[in-house]
Design an enzyme around this catalytic site. Structure first.
Site, PDB file in Angstrom:
ATOM      1  N   HIS A   1       3.140  22.554  26.899  1.00  0.00           N
ATOM      2  CA  HIS A   1       3.375  23.867  26.654  1.00  0.00           C
ATOM      3  C   HIS A   1       2.833  24.894  26.112  1.00  0.00           C
ATOM      4  O   HIS A   1       2.407  24.552  24.940  1.00  0.00           O
ATOM      5  CB  HIS A   1       5.121  23.667  26.178  1.00  0.00           C
ATOM      6  CG  HIS A   1       5.793  24.748  26.283  1.00  0.00           C
ATOM      7  ND1 HIS A   1       6.662  25.315  27.098  1.00  0.00           N
ATOM      8  CD2 HIS A   1       6.232  25.632  25.086  1.00  0.00           C
ATOM      9  CE1 HIS A   1       7.438  26.475  26.817  1.00  0.00           C
ATOM     10  NE2 HIS A   1       7.062  26.781  25.705  1.00  0.00           N
TER      11      HIS A   1
ATOM     12  N   SER B   1       4.640  21.280  22.521  1.00  0.00           N
ATOM     13  CA  SER B   1       4.418  22.731  22.558  1.00  0.00           C
ATOM     14  C   SER B   1       3.102  23.086  21.610  1.00  0.00           C
ATOM     15  O   SER B   1       3.138  22.612  20.440  1.00  0.00           O
ATOM     16  CB  SER B   1       5.480  23.635  21.994  1.00  0.00           C
ATOM     17  OG  SER B   1       5.058  24.780  21.494  1.00  0.00           O
TER      18      SER B   1
ATOM     19  N   MET C   1       6.056  35.133  26.565  1.00  0.00           N
ATOM     20  CA  MET C   1       7.016  35.871  25.879  1.00  0.00           C
ATOM     21  C   MET C   1       6.342  37.292  25.781  1.00  0.00           C
ATOM     22  O   MET C   1       5.774  37.636  24.679  1.00  0.00           O
ATOM     23  CB  MET C   1       7.402  35.260  24.683  1.00  0.00           C
ATOM     24  CG  MET C   1       8.166  34.084  24.661  1.00  0.00           C
ATOM     25  SD  MET C   1       8.030  33.097  23.193  1.00  0.00           S
ATOM     26  CE  MET C   1       6.905  31.967  23.878  1.00  0.00           C
TER      27      MET C   1
ATOM     28  N   MET D   1       2.425  34.843  23.456  1.00  0.00           N
ATOM     29  CA  MET D   1       3.440  35.859  22.654  1.00  0.00           C
ATOM     30  C   MET D   1       2.618  37.185  22.621  1.00  0.00           C
ATOM     31  O   MET D   1       1.205  37.166  22.072  1.00  0.00           O
ATOM     32  CB  MET D   1       3.795  35.412  21.212  1.00  0.00           C
ATOM     33  CG  MET D   1       4.584  34.054  21.387  1.00  0.00           C
ATOM     34  SD  MET D   1       5.095  33.725  19.946  1.00  0.00           S
ATOM     35  CE  MET D   1       5.792  32.003  20.287  1.00  0.00           C
TER      36      MET D   1
ATOM     37  N   GLY E   1       9.749  33.383  19.383  1.00  0.00           N
ATOM     38  CA  GLY E   1       8.966  33.807  18.359  1.00  0.00           C
ATOM     39  C   GLY E   1       8.121  33.116  17.564  1.00  0.00           C
ATOM     40  O   GLY E   1       7.141  33.308  17.072  1.00  0.00           O
ATOM     41  N   PHE E   2       8.951  31.769  17.161  1.00  0.00           N
ATOM     42  CA  PHE E   2       8.173  30.911  16.120  1.00  0.00           C
ATOM     43  C   PHE E   2       8.774  29.257  16.427  1.00  0.00           C
ATOM     44  O   PHE E   2       9.830  29.257  16.909  1.00  0.00           O
ATOM     45  CB  PHE E   2       8.696  31.140  14.667  1.00  0.00           C
ATOM     46  CG  PHE E   2       8.507  32.587  14.292  1.00  0.00           C
ATOM     47  CD1 PHE E   2       7.003  32.995  13.732  1.00  0.00           C
ATOM     48  CD2 PHE E   2       9.351  33.798  14.574  1.00  0.00           C
ATOM     49  CE1 PHE E   2       6.958  34.406  13.436  1.00  0.00           C
ATOM     50  CE2 PHE E   2       9.015  35.027  14.313  1.00  0.00           C
ATOM     51  CZ  PHE E   2       7.674  35.544  13.669  1.00  0.00           C
ATOM     52  N   GLY E   3       7.712  28.524  16.120  1.00  0.00           N
ATOM     53  CA  GLY E   3       8.033  27.043  16.153  1.00  0.00           C
ATOM     54  C   GLY E   3       9.034  26.788  14.770  1.00  0.00           C
ATOM     55  O   GLY E   3       8.896  27.344  13.673  1.00  0.00           O
ATOM     56  N   GLY E   4       9.415  25.626  14.784  1.00  0.00           N
ATOM     57  CA  GLY E   4      10.085  25.109  13.523  1.00  0.00           C
ATOM     58  C   GLY E   4      11.554  25.594  13.287  1.00  0.00           C
ATOM     59  O   GLY E   4      11.930  25.456  12.018  1.00  0.00           O
TER      60      GLY E   4
ATOM     61  N   ASP F   1       2.574  28.578  24.622  1.00  0.00           N
ATOM     62  CA  ASP F   1       3.427  29.787  24.311  1.00  0.00           C
ATOM     63  C   ASP F   1       2.349  31.216  24.077  1.00  0.00           C
ATOM     64  O   ASP F   1       1.635  31.057  23.164  1.00  0.00           O
ATOM     65  CB  ASP F   1       3.912  29.563  23.021  1.00  0.00           C
ATOM     66  CG  ASP F   1       5.122  28.650  23.055  1.00  0.00           C
ATOM     67  OD1 ASP F   1       6.191  28.636  23.870  1.00  0.00           O
ATOM     68  OD2 ASP F   1       5.401  27.441  22.288  1.00  0.00           O
TER      69      ASP F   1
ATOM     70  N   GLY G   1       7.794  21.360  19.436  1.00  0.00           N
ATOM     71  CA  GLY G   1       6.418  21.685  19.016  1.00  0.00           C
ATOM     72  C   GLY G   1       6.538  20.861  17.594  1.00  0.00           C
ATOM     73  O   GLY G   1       5.777  19.849  17.336  1.00  0.00           O
TER      74      GLY G   1
ATOM     75  N   MET H   1      16.348  28.917  26.224  1.00  0.00           N
ATOM     76  CA  MET H   1      15.854  28.967  24.825  1.00  0.00           C
ATOM     77  C   MET H   1      17.207  28.453  24.025  1.00  0.00           C
ATOM     78  O   MET H   1      18.169  28.822  24.169  1.00  0.00           O
ATOM     79  CB  MET H   1      15.329  30.547  24.411  1.00  0.00           C
ATOM     80  CG  MET H   1      14.256  30.978  24.946  1.00  0.00           C
ATOM     81  SD  MET H   1      12.808  29.863  24.865  1.00  0.00           S
ATOM     82  CE  MET H   1      12.654  29.815  23.018  1.00  0.00           C
TER      83      MET H   1
ATOM     84  N   ASP I   1      13.895  24.753  25.112  1.00  0.00           N
ATOM     85  CA  ASP I   1      12.885  24.861  24.294  1.00  0.00           C
ATOM     86  C   ASP I   1      13.329  25.640  22.975  1.00  0.00           C
ATOM     87  O   ASP I   1      14.111  26.650  22.871  1.00  0.00           O
ATOM     88  CB  ASP I   1      11.916  26.071  24.969  1.00  0.00           C
ATOM     89  CG  ASP I   1      10.967  26.366  24.084  1.00  0.00           C
ATOM     90  OD1 ASP I   1      10.506  25.674  23.081  1.00  0.00           O
ATOM     91  OD2 ASP I   1      10.000  27.175  24.406  1.00  0.00           O
ATOM     92  N   GLY I   2      13.006  24.663  21.866  1.00  0.00           N
ATOM     93  CA  GLY I   2      13.501  25.155  20.476  1.00  0.00           C
ATOM     94  C   GLY I   2      14.283  24.458  19.573  1.00  0.00           C
ATOM     95  O   GLY I   2      15.113  23.973  20.139  1.00  0.00           O
ATOM     96  N   GLY I   3      13.736  23.724  18.561  1.00  0.00           N
ATOM     97  CA  GLY I   3      14.422  22.965  17.802  1.00  0.00           C
ATOM     98  C   GLY I   3      14.899  21.439  18.502  1.00  0.00           C
ATOM     99  O   GLY I   3      15.809  20.989  17.876  1.00  0.00           O
TER     100      GLY I   3
ATOM    101  N   HIS J   1       4.631  29.815  28.861  1.00  0.00           N
ATOM    102  CA  HIS J   1       5.865  30.308  28.595  1.00  0.00           C
ATOM    103  C   HIS J   1       5.291  31.914  28.250  1.00  0.00           C
ATOM    104  O   HIS J   1       4.921  32.060  26.957  1.00  0.00           O
ATOM    105  CB  HIS J   1       6.496  29.465  27.644  1.00  0.00           C
ATOM    106  CG  HIS J   1       7.865  30.198  26.957  1.00  0.00           C
ATOM    107  ND1 HIS J   1       8.390  29.703  25.764  1.00  0.00           N
ATOM    108  CD2 HIS J   1       8.446  31.315  27.257  1.00  0.00           C
ATOM    109  CE1 HIS J   1       9.485  30.582  25.417  1.00  0.00           C
ATOM    110  NE2 HIS J   1       9.515  31.453  26.491  1.00  0.00           N
TER     111      HIS J   1
HETATM  112  C1  DX5 Z   1       9.508  29.354  20.407  1.00  0.00           C
HETATM  113  C2  DX5 Z   1       8.744  28.849  21.349  1.00  0.00           C
HETATM  114  C3  DX5 Z   1       8.513  27.382  21.245  1.00  0.00           C
HETATM  115  C4  DX5 Z   1       8.222  26.604  20.057  1.00  0.00           C
HETATM  116  C5  DX5 Z   1       9.042  25.235  19.932  1.00  0.00           C
HETATM  117  O1  DX5 Z   1       9.588  30.788  20.627  1.00  0.00           O
HETATM  118  O2  DX5 Z   1       9.032  29.059  22.858  1.00  0.00           O
HETATM  119  O3  DX5 Z   1       7.984  26.765  22.536  1.00  0.00           O
HETATM  120  O4  DX5 Z   1       6.864  26.300  19.949  1.00  0.00           O
HETATM  121  O5  DX5 Z   1       8.973  24.841  18.662  1.00  0.00           O
HETATM  122  P1  DX5 Z   1       9.807  23.597  18.007  1.00  0.00           P
HETATM  123  O6  DX5 Z   1       9.820  22.534  18.808  1.00  0.00           O
HETATM  124  O7  DX5 Z   1       9.336  23.599  16.660  1.00  0.00           O
HETATM  125  O8  DX5 Z   1      11.222  24.639  17.802  1.00  0.00           O
HETATM  126 ZN    ZN Z   2       8.011  28.139  24.219  1.00  0.00          ZN
END
Ligand code: DX5
Ligand code: ZN
Length: 228
Positions: free
Chosen positions: A38, A13, A73, A42, A147-150, A40, A202, A142, A180-182, A71
């Site tokens: 990927h 991502s 959002m 938003m 909304g956020f990475g990490g 994102d 990501g 999800m 997707d996510g974590g 993706h």
């Molecule tokens: C979150 C995004 C993800 C995000 C994943 O809303 O849709 O794609 O970038 O990031 P990580 O892998 O760091 O959770």
């Molecule tokens: Zn995503």
């Protein structure tokens, strides 16, 4: 008929990449063997963050041959979904929670020439997709609140992957399952074993000391989930 793609796919991502060096970041993941990019998108309304839009996708298209996976959002995804395909996206996914007319939106993505995906937030059950099987090419589950990475992985998604995989077998319709996510080396093999086909990562890629090595090790974890 095989309902899953032959090998698991990794989609780093770009949200966690350095936005001032996107071209370079793309070359790194491509050289490391990632198969999908990927992206994102938003809007600050469906999710509390604002990222990137159509002009960036157009530039990414010129910078890589890998499939671009957008993706969305955003609220009212039908307004923009086909435009993302025109801008160069190969896959476009829209949130079920953002769209009362999913059937129409998925058809618009396919008609524009893209692969159409539905995204489900952690609290949305996979059973809500029963009457759309055949109308989408993939489902994105999800494993964090978007909304956020990490953020930290929500383990209950593993059960959702298994239930969606069972629905796929029961219907005999090929679609792929994305998570997707974590996602990282701790859960990648388990997710593939549960039935996932494409993992988004990501921070696990772009915040790693060596992103190239991170892609290689995630891919090898993922392959072990298909053979075990
Ligand atoms: C979150 C995004 C993800 C995000 C994943 O809303 O849709 O794609 O970038 O990031 P990580 O892998 O760091 O959770
Ligand atoms: Zn995503």
């Amino acid at each position: 008929m095989d309902l899953r793609p032959p090998a698991p796919l990794l989609a780093p991502s770009l949200l966690s990449a350095d936005f001032a060096r996107l071209g370079e970041e793309l070359r790194t993941i491509e050289a490391a063997g990632a198969q999908v990019v990927h992206v994102d998108v938003m809007d600050g309304r469906f999710v509390p963050n604002i990222t990137i839009g159509l002009p960036v996708v157009e530039s990414l298209r010129k910078a890589t041959a890998l499939p671009l996976d957008c993706h969305l959002m955003i609220v009212e995804p039908l307004r923009y979904a086909a435009d993302f395909v025109k801008a160069g996206a190969n896959w476009v996914s829209v949130h079920q929670e953002a769209d009362p007319h999913l059937h129409r939106t998925l058809a618009a993505i396919r008609q524009a020439g893209g692969k159409a995906g539905v995204v489900l937030n952690p609290g949305t059950p996979v059973e809500t997709l029963v009457d759309l099987v055949g109308d989408f090419d993939f489902v994105l589950l999800m494993s964090v609140n978007p909304g956020f990475g990490g953020q930290s992985f929500i383990p209950r998604v593993l059960d959702k992957v298994r239930r969606l995989d069972a629905l796929r077998s029961e219907r005999g319709v090929p679609f792929f399952i994305q998570v997707d996510g974590g996602v990282g080396s701790k859960n990648a093999a388990d997710l593939i074993r549960a039935g996932a086909d494409c993992l988004v990562a990501g921070n696990a890629v772009f915040k790693a000391e060596d992103p190239k090595a991170a892609v290689a090790s995630l891919l090898s974890e993922m392959r072990s989930g298909r053979t075990a």
